[in-house]
Enzyme design. Structure first.
Site: not given
Ligand SMILES: Cc1ncc(C[n+]2csc(CCOP(=O)(O)OP(=O)(O)O)c2C)c(N)n1
Length: 371
Positions: A268, A272, A281
């Protein structure tokens, strides 16, 4: 007595895993075809339409980022850089196929048929943003990381039971593969041999946590082994490779051969979400390296070489997208503001005491706001 039993080389067993997961690419970053066997057999019109969609998604991303900064929309999770793994994958779906994505996958959800106004209401946390037309084959964007993998598998299970000639495709991030729901979903999908394609967009980070700190596995594709289903690793910055991978997986699923896991290696370009600062980071050099792989640049080059794409065509898509967004923003301005009390009332059929108290409190505030 010493114990000597060192005949099993455990280290070499693990090193063997990643070799079994080659990396598939069709278009090199220069736009040259490097794998003619995998090059999808799309007509000139279909290739042009794919490019239109990539440009539309990229324009959408930039405009919505701007609108968010101006406070016109709620929070936003940018998709710039991930157009191949979001848009070319959705483009490979057929009529009636089901789409299950995350908070980052609104652009492909819109291209799957969600009206723009709905997407904008969703960003603003409006209940109407979750009210989908009944025949719309998609879930609302999933915010619980990995939560939609089991849901997607469930829809695919239903499709199989009803003998439907359709598949379910989910888009998730790498972070989702660190969740229990992911393993449960792909395991169950394998057991029941359901028509499900799980696309994991490995963009290197779960917010600020690099993939290497999420798992010891060198690829996410190899997670398919535990479920006994095929897993492949694809260049997630390559629209043609992503289109080919989903098309092949779709055919596999429609032939009754069950689910497929596709790991898309992508990045990306932006933060985020709009409340994140990636410079804390990630290094600029890393971003620079990935920008050289931009999916739009290589697809543009590929089409220009075929005489199928021009600056005028690109400009037309950009202007259309901007106009559509302008109209949708105006339309949601007419929608009644979301009342918190209605949100609370929507949680339970019969609200427990503490929720009833909160409803009463908010109703009073809302009445005062109106006076
Ligand atoms: C079960 C859960 N734990 C933590 C979160 C907080 N959270 C929101 S987005 C995220 C990261 C997700 O990363 P990824 O699956 O790689 O998707 P990306 O955002 O990179 O598209 C986290 C930890 C959440 N929404 N749901």
């Amino acid at each position: 007595m010493s114990k000597k039993n060192n005949k099993l080389d455990l280290d070499s067993l693990v090193q063997g895993y990643e070799k079994a997961f080659p990396f598939y690419q069709v278009l090199a970053p220069t736009g040259e075809v490097v794998n003619t066997d995998l090059e999808p057999k799309l007509s000139d019109e279909e290739l042009t339409e794919l490019m239109r969609r990539l440009v539309w998604a990229s324009t959408y991303d930039k405009r919505v980022t701007l609108l968010n900064r101006q406070g016109a929309l709620g929070n936003y999770a940018p998709g710039g850089g991930q157009e191949a793994s979001q848009i070319a994958t959705q483009y490979a779906l057929g009529e009636g196929d089901f789409f299950a994505g995350t908070y980052r996958d609104l652009a492909p959800l819109i291209l799957h048929g969600l009206p723009l106004e709905k997407a904008f209401l969703w960003y603003k946390g409006h209940m109407k943003g979750n009210e989908f037309p009944e025949d719309f084959q998609a879930y609302a964007p999933q915010v619980i990381v990995g939560g939609h993998i089991t849901h997607a598998m469930g829809v695919a299970f239903g499709m199989k039971k009803r003998n439907k000639k359709n598949i379910v495709m989910s888009l998730s991030g790498d972070g989702a593969t660190s969740q229990g729901d992911f393993y449960e979903g792909i395991n169950f999908a394998g057991v029941y041999n359901v028509p499900y394609v799980a696309v994991v967009q490995n963009n290197g980070y779960g917010i600020s946590v690099p993939v290497e700190q999420q798992t010891h596995a060198k690829t996410l594709a190899q997670k398919a082994v535990a479920a006994g289903i095929p897993g492949i690793q694809v260049d997630g910055m390559d629209p043609l490779a992503m289109y080919a991978a989903v098309s092949i997986a779709r055919e596999h699923a429609l032939a009754g051969k069950g689910p497929v896991l596709i790991e898309a290696l992508t990045y990306r370009f932006g933060p985020h979400t709009m409340s994140d600062d990636p410079t804390r980071y990630r290094l600029d050099e890393e971003l620079g390296e990935w920008e050289k792989k931009d999916p739009l640049v290589r697809m543009r080059k590929y089409l220009e070489d075929k005489g199928l794409w021009s600056e005028e065509q690109e400009e037309e898509v950009v202007e259309t997208c901007k106009q559509e967004i302008k109209e949708a923003v105006a339309a949601i301005g007419q929608v009644e503001k979301q009342k918190v009390s209605d949100f609370l009332k929507n949680m339970y059929d019969v609200s427990p005491q503490n929720i009833q108290e909160q409803i009463a409190e908010y109703e009073e505030r809302e009445m005062n706001d109106n006076e």
